[in-house]
Design a protein around this motif. Structure first.
Motif, PDB file in Angstrom:
ATOM      1  N   ASN A 117       3.848  11.836  -4.445  1.00  0.00           N
ATOM      2  CA  ASN A 117       3.546  13.275  -4.505  1.00  0.00           C
ATOM      3  C   ASN A 117       2.215  13.575  -3.833  1.00  0.00           C
ATOM      4  OD1 ASN A 117       5.769  14.228  -5.756  1.00  0.00           O
ATOM      5  ND2 ASN A 117       4.855  14.378  -7.791  1.00  0.00           N
ATOM      6  N   ALA A 118       1.273  12.652  -3.989  1.00  0.00           N
ATOM      7  CA  ALA A 118      -0.082  12.897  -3.470  1.00  0.00           C
ATOM      8  C   ALA A 118      -0.188  12.601  -1.974  1.00  0.00           C
ATOM      9  CB  ALA A 118      -1.082  12.038  -4.241  1.00  0.00           C
ATOM     10  N   GLY A 275      -7.078   6.835   2.714  1.00  0.00           N
ATOM     11  CA  GLY A 275      -7.404   6.223   1.439  1.00  0.00           C
ATOM     12  C   GLY A 275      -7.953   7.233   0.456  1.00  0.00           C
ATOM     13  N   GLY A 276      -8.166   8.426   0.929  1.00  0.00           N
ATOM     14  CA  GLY A 276      -8.570   9.473   0.007  1.00  0.00           C
ATOM     15  C   GLY A 276      -9.953  10.005   0.300  1.00  0.00           C
ATOM     16  N   GLN A 287      -4.450  17.941  -4.515  1.00  0.00           N
ATOM     17  CA  GLN A 287      -3.992  16.805  -5.319  1.00  0.00           C
ATOM     18  C   GLN A 287      -3.608  15.614  -4.444  1.00  0.00           C
ATOM     19  OE1 GLN A 287      -2.319  19.636  -4.793  1.00  0.00           O
ATOM     20  NE2 GLN A 287      -0.277  19.611  -5.672  1.00  0.00           N
ATOM     21  N   GLY A 288      -4.527  15.209  -3.586  1.00  0.00           N
ATOM     22  CA  GLY A 288      -4.271  14.046  -2.728  1.00  0.00           C
ATOM     23  C   GLY A 288      -4.543  12.729  -3.456  1.00  0.00           C
ATOM     24  N   LEU A 289      -4.426  11.667  -2.685  1.00  0.00           N
ATOM     25  CA  LEU A 289      -4.564  10.334  -3.257  1.00  0.00           C
ATOM     26  C   LEU A 289      -5.984  10.089  -3.809  1.00  0.00           C
ATOM     27  CD1 LEU A 289      -2.644   8.035  -3.587  1.00  0.00           C
ATOM     28  CD2 LEU A 289      -3.333   7.148  -1.371  1.00  0.00           C
ATOM     29  N   SER A 308      -2.327   3.071  -7.209  1.00  0.00           N
ATOM     30  CA  SER A 308      -2.809   3.875  -6.096  1.00  0.00           C
ATOM     31  C   SER A 308      -3.806   3.111  -5.234  1.00  0.00           C
ATOM     32  CB  SER A 308      -3.379   5.213  -6.555  1.00  0.00           C
ATOM     33  OG  SER A 308      -3.882   5.144  -7.821  1.00  0.00           O
ATOM     34  N   VAL A 309      -4.599   2.233  -5.857  1.00  0.00           N
ATOM     35  CA  VAL A 309      -5.518   1.418  -5.047  1.00  0.00           C
ATOM     36  C   VAL A 309      -4.703   0.511  -4.121  1.00  0.00           C
ATOM     37  CG1 VAL A 309      -7.101  -0.543  -5.160  1.00  0.00           C
ATOM     38  CG2 VAL A 309      -7.524   1.437  -6.549  1.00  0.00           C
ATOM     39  N   PHE A 310      -3.605  -0.016  -4.635  1.00  0.00           N
ATOM     40  CA  PHE A 310      -2.751  -0.871  -3.804  1.00  0.00           C
ATOM     41  C   PHE A 310      -2.269  -0.104  -2.573  1.00  0.00           C
ATOM     42  CE2 PHE A 310       1.558  -2.232  -2.661  1.00  0.00           C
ATOM     43  CZ  PHE A 310       1.310  -3.544  -2.319  1.00  0.00           C
ATOM     44  N   VAL A 311      -1.821   1.122  -2.788  1.00  0.00           N
ATOM     45  CA  VAL A 311      -1.312   1.923  -1.659  1.00  0.00           C
ATOM     46  C   VAL A 311      -2.439   2.195  -0.661  1.00  0.00           C
ATOM     47  CG1 VAL A 311      -0.337   4.167  -1.034  1.00  0.00           C
ATOM     48  CG2 VAL A 311       0.558   2.923  -2.996  1.00  0.00           C
ATOM     49  N   VAL A 312      -3.622   2.496  -1.186  1.00  0.00           N
ATOM     50  CA  VAL A 312      -4.764   2.754  -0.300  1.00  0.00           C
ATOM     51  C   VAL A 312      -5.072   1.518   0.544  1.00  0.00           C
ATOM     52  CG1 VAL A 312      -7.253   3.143  -0.280  1.00  0.00           C
ATOM     53  CG2 VAL A 312      -5.812   4.511  -1.755  1.00  0.00           C
ATOM     54  N   VAL A 313      -5.088   0.370  -0.087  1.00  0.00           N
ATOM     55  CA  VAL A 313      -5.394  -0.876   0.636  1.00  0.00           C
ATOM     56  C   VAL A 313      -4.333  -1.127   1.710  1.00  0.00           C
ATOM     57  CG1 VAL A 313      -5.576  -3.388   0.401  1.00  0.00           C
ATOM     58  CG2 VAL A 313      -6.664  -1.919  -1.274  1.00  0.00           C
TER      59      VAL A 313
END
Lengths: 339, 517
Positions: A117-118, A275-276, A287-289, A308-313
């Motif tokens: 969603n984010a 990564g946000g 409402q982003g990451l 979410s940290v995993f997705v950012v990485v």
């Protein structure tokens, strides 16, 4: 043992030049993907260890003073925080292997859904910001190099330094006060419940500009420096000797070479923004990451935080891999036989 | 086989430029459109809309608009009236009979609200669910034995002991909400995101991390809420909320005191500041030397200047508090001593205590400007009597675990803030000996306090109950382990075209009673 299979190749079965390049590319890609996977694993290991060291009781942060000790204990167990780090990591990666980032213990929602969603909000903001930064920063850098020492160049140098040094959240608040409150031209909130495309785009203007300004300054300075070096090269003198127009020399020949070092920065910047852009997302209530990460950290919501940290990485690593691959696209002289 | 593509470096660069330009295109000013709806800023995400598992006032404000209760608070007061019940009667200290109104329908086709739904809803608090999960509000219904269902519309609430606070705190509060058994059983976990109620509003959209929309429930017959829709928008940043209020993008928000001051006089905006019902105090760990010495604790109380601290912390906006229960709430001790700074007395007490000066104590506090300022004043005042203060400021999650378990052993001085509940017995429970290691950070260990608190919890005689609550506050005062500071102030900002409704604590917003003026 390292075997040179070339020695066993039948006579006359030499690879064509194209096939050889393809093989080099495959090797390069394999190495980079392996490195990327190891980077993701290493980053997650560090992050889980760090999260474990962060002081604060997640049960209290999330459940508040009303929670009974029994419920708090059960909550800790549901989050898996009562288990050793290696067990938590193993469980997490086992879930990730089947595409599951876990479940938010508080809301009962899947972390996949929260992240997906984010992500569109983050992607839109990151790409628009970096696009705007390139659109303005690259011509500004070229102008500065071509008109080195002019008033325009000096002015741009000063403005660039200001843009780079002022934090984006300060710029964000400044833009809100001027354009939303004083002039009433643009909305304060960065996202709308009203789903028209036009409205969404208008709401993106201020956060995009706030985020892009710092990158405009940085890209302009980098391009200027690279362009100054490129403009001193022999091929530029040759082009001039052939009587080519200055604009064509600057933008078609010199810039093409000068932009390569900037690409690495742009790639890294996109990775970072994806990564946000935490503070900008919070200031503009998007409402982003980054915003998801911030709230999860504040609340010690480890299940959401971990996913979410995993997705950012992963995003960061993938974007950097793509950036590396793009070097040869922008400069055909670069080949993959270099490690 | 490799095939060539139509992409070139130039086309891709042109594409990126085009994409960026496209995202910059202006659109219609939809944000400025007039709507017959109310937009409310929430500062915390909505977490869980299943009443027994909700996580705070943001959730409960939504829930009280969606579900009915047997009795519900009237606008702006801690007074209640019949809601889903047509008739209610306390037939004995241990039994409350109720009769429901007929024809109250749950949304989504889940049928009529019945006495069985009341039984299901209330008993959810005292029994773990199918997965063994218990409500964190279990204590609200600690006296409940069962709800007996007599027929579709009538039933009896059976208690194990008299519970004087049950009506106004539990039945009229969030723990008294009535859910549909059918809906909860059919929807499972989904019910925490799409609650099915029979109240004035229903949830028509819920986007995690963004907020939700409440729309009028057409089947709710008691009254028609003024606003067709209420949009709750999650805005974490206080400054953004203030700017959005100024730009008329939101209609209602809580404000920091600083923001409230700035907004007073702004065109079209009303700012409301009222004394709050959150009690703030400086606590001392009675089990940690030298604070285990009564004379030292009394010396600290005498050495600090509460008025100066509150002035520094709240810029003159918050009143001084002299006892746990703030004025206006049942059990307030109006004759509580008002301690004034007395340096000579403090020095004398320290001399009597036998401790060697100077002593160094750590003051743990939340990293909020108000607390930081009060901490600095306390540091300066206490240094005059030979007590050096080291300030340890912590962010929320770290701070709120400071006094728990073993980490509480090392706590010395601290500032703490709790939300006052209309039930004084409930407020006192956090100071019980059983709360040591949990929320009794002072480690105030009084068996007499525990006895009186327990008795007050089942005393149906209002006057003698008030006396008991005052006794509790006297015991706290004698321990000198708590120096009461303030009951703070809350501030709300809203468009002048809105007439809001909220309970006296300022946290419980009553959306169905908001009016457009």
């Amino acid at each position: 043992m390292d075997t040179n299979w070339e020695l066993f190749r039948p006579f006359g079965a030499h690879e064509t030049e194209g096939a050889g390049r393809l093989r080099l590319f495959e090797n390069f890609l394999f190495n980079r993907i392996l490195t990327a996977v190891l980077s993701v694993f290493g980053a997650m290991l560090v992050i889980v260890v760090l999260l474990n060291m962060v002081p604060g009781d997640p049960a209290t942060a999330l459940l508040g003073p009303m929670a009974t000790p029994e419920y708090a204990q059960r909550f800790i167990a549901e989050m898996g925080l009562d288990q050793p780090i290696y067990v938590r990591l193993w469980k997490f990666f086992s879930q990730v292997a089947v595409g599951n980032l876990g479940t938010d213990v508080i809301s009962g929602r899947s972390v996949n859904a929260i992240v997906w969603n984010a992500l569109p909000h983050t992607f839109a903001l990151a790409l628009a910001s970096m696009g705007l930064a390139c659109l303005i920063g690259i011509p500004a850098g070229v102008y500065g190099a071509v008109h080195k020492g002019s008033i325009g160049d000096t002015l741009m140098a000063m403005v660039s330094v200001v843009f780079v040094s002022v934090p984006s959240f300060i710029l964000g608040i400044f833009l809100l006060i001027v354009f939303s409150v004083m002039l009433n031209w643009l909305p304060v909130l960065g996202v709308s419940d009203n789903a028209t495309l036009g409205d969404h785009l208008v709401r993106m203007i201020l956060p995009t500009v706030a985020l892009a300004l710092g990158w405009i300054g940085l890209i302009a300075r980098l391009v200027r420096t690279s362009m100054l070096e490129a403009l001193g090269q022999n091929y530029v003198r040759t082009a001039r000797a052939y009587g080519l127009r200055e604009n064509m020399i600057h933008y078609k020949y010199a810039l093409k070479n000068a932009v390569i070092p900037t690409l690495a920065i742009i790639g890294m910047g996109i990775g970072r923004l994806l990564g946000g852009a935490v503070l900008i997302e919070i200031i503009f209530a998007r409402q982003g990451l980054g915003s998801v990460l911030y709230d999860a950290l504040q609340a010690r919501n480890f299940s959401v935080l971990q996913g979410s940290v995993f997705v950012v990485v992963v995003i960061f690593v993938v974007v950097n891999l793509l950036t590396e691959l793009s070097y040869s696209f922008f400069d055909p002289r670069i080949r993959y036989n270099r490690r | 086989m490799l095939t060539s593509t139509n992409f070139t470096r130039r086309s891709i660069l042109a594409g990126i430029a085009g994409l960026s330009a496209a995202t910059m295109l202006p659109g219609g000013p939809a944000w400025a459109q007039e709507q017959r709806s109310l937009t409310v800023r929430i500062s915390r995400e909505i977490q869980n809309l299943d009443p027994p598992f909700m996580t705070g006032t943001t959730d409960s404000n939504v829930l009280r608009a969606v579900f009915q209760r047997l009795v519900a608070y009237v606008p702006n007061k801690y007074e209640y009236e019949l809601d889903a019940a047509e008739k209610m009667e306390q037939v004995s200290p241990l039994q409350i009979d109720f009769t429901l109104k007929k024809g109250q329908m749950f949304t989504g086709g889940y049928g009529e609200l019945t006495a069985d739904d009341v039984k299901f809803s209330f008993e959810r608090y005292i029994r773990p669910d199918a997965e063994g999960k218990e409500s964190s509000y279990k204590a609200d219904w600690a006296a409940l034995v069962e709800v007996q269902v007599h027929d579709t519309y009538t039933g009896s609430i059976i208690l194990s002991k008299p519970s004087p606070s049950l009506w106004e705190v539990v039945l009229a509060g969030t723990s008294g909400l009535i859910q549909s058994r059918k809906a909860v059983e059919a929807l499972g976990a989904e019910h925490s995101r799409t609650p099915i109620g029979s109240g004035p509003y229903m949830v028509t959209s819920f986007e995690a991390h963004r907020g939700l929309t409440l729309s009028r429930n057409p089947d709710f017959a008691d009254y028609v809420p003024d606003y067709e829709t209420v949009n709750l928008i999650y805005i974490a940043n206080q400054k953004t909320a203030e700017l959005a209020l100024r730009a008329k993008e939101i209609d209602f928000t809580e404000l920091s005191i600083d923001a409230a001051e700035e907004l007073i006089g702004a065109e079209g905006i009303t700012v409301e500041k009222r004394p709050g019902q959150r009690f703030v105090w400086m606590g001392m760990n009675m089990q940690k030397a030298p604070l285990d010495n009564l004379a030292v604790r009394k010396a600290i109380r005498a050495a600090i200047d509460v008025d100066e601290m509150v002035l520094a912390g709240y810029q003159g906006n918050a009143p001084r508090l002299n006892t746990m229960i703030p004025p206006g709430l049942l059990g307030h001790w109006s004759d509580a001593p008002v301690y004034q700074r007395n340096v000579d007395e403090a020095r004398q007490l320290l001399a009597e205590s036998g401790v060697t000066l100077p002593i160094t104590l750590k003051l743990t506090l939340l990293n909020e400007p108000g607390f930081q300022n009060m901490g600095l004043v306390a540091q300066a005042l206490l240094s005059e009597v030979g007590i050096n203060i080291e300030i340890d400021q912590r962010e929320a999650a770290t701070f709120w675990s400071s006094g728990k378990g073993e980490s509480g052993d090392d706590l010395e001085l601290f500032f703490l803030r709790f939300n006052a509940n209309p039930d004084p017995t409930y407020n006192a429970r956090w100071f019980l000996p059983s709360q040591i290691g949990d929320w009794n950070w002072q480690r105030f260990d009084s068996a007499e306090f525990a006895r009186i608190q327990d008795e007050s919890g089942s005393n149906l005689d209002r006057d003698s109950r008030v006396q008991q609550i005052i006794e509790l506050q006297k015991l706290m005062d004698e321990s000198a382990s708590m120096v009461w500071l303030t009951n703070e102030v809350f501030a709300l900002g809203y468009q002048s075209s809105v007439q809001p409704a909220f309970l006296p604590d300022g946290n419980n917003w009553q959306f169905p009673y908001f009016k457009a003026i």
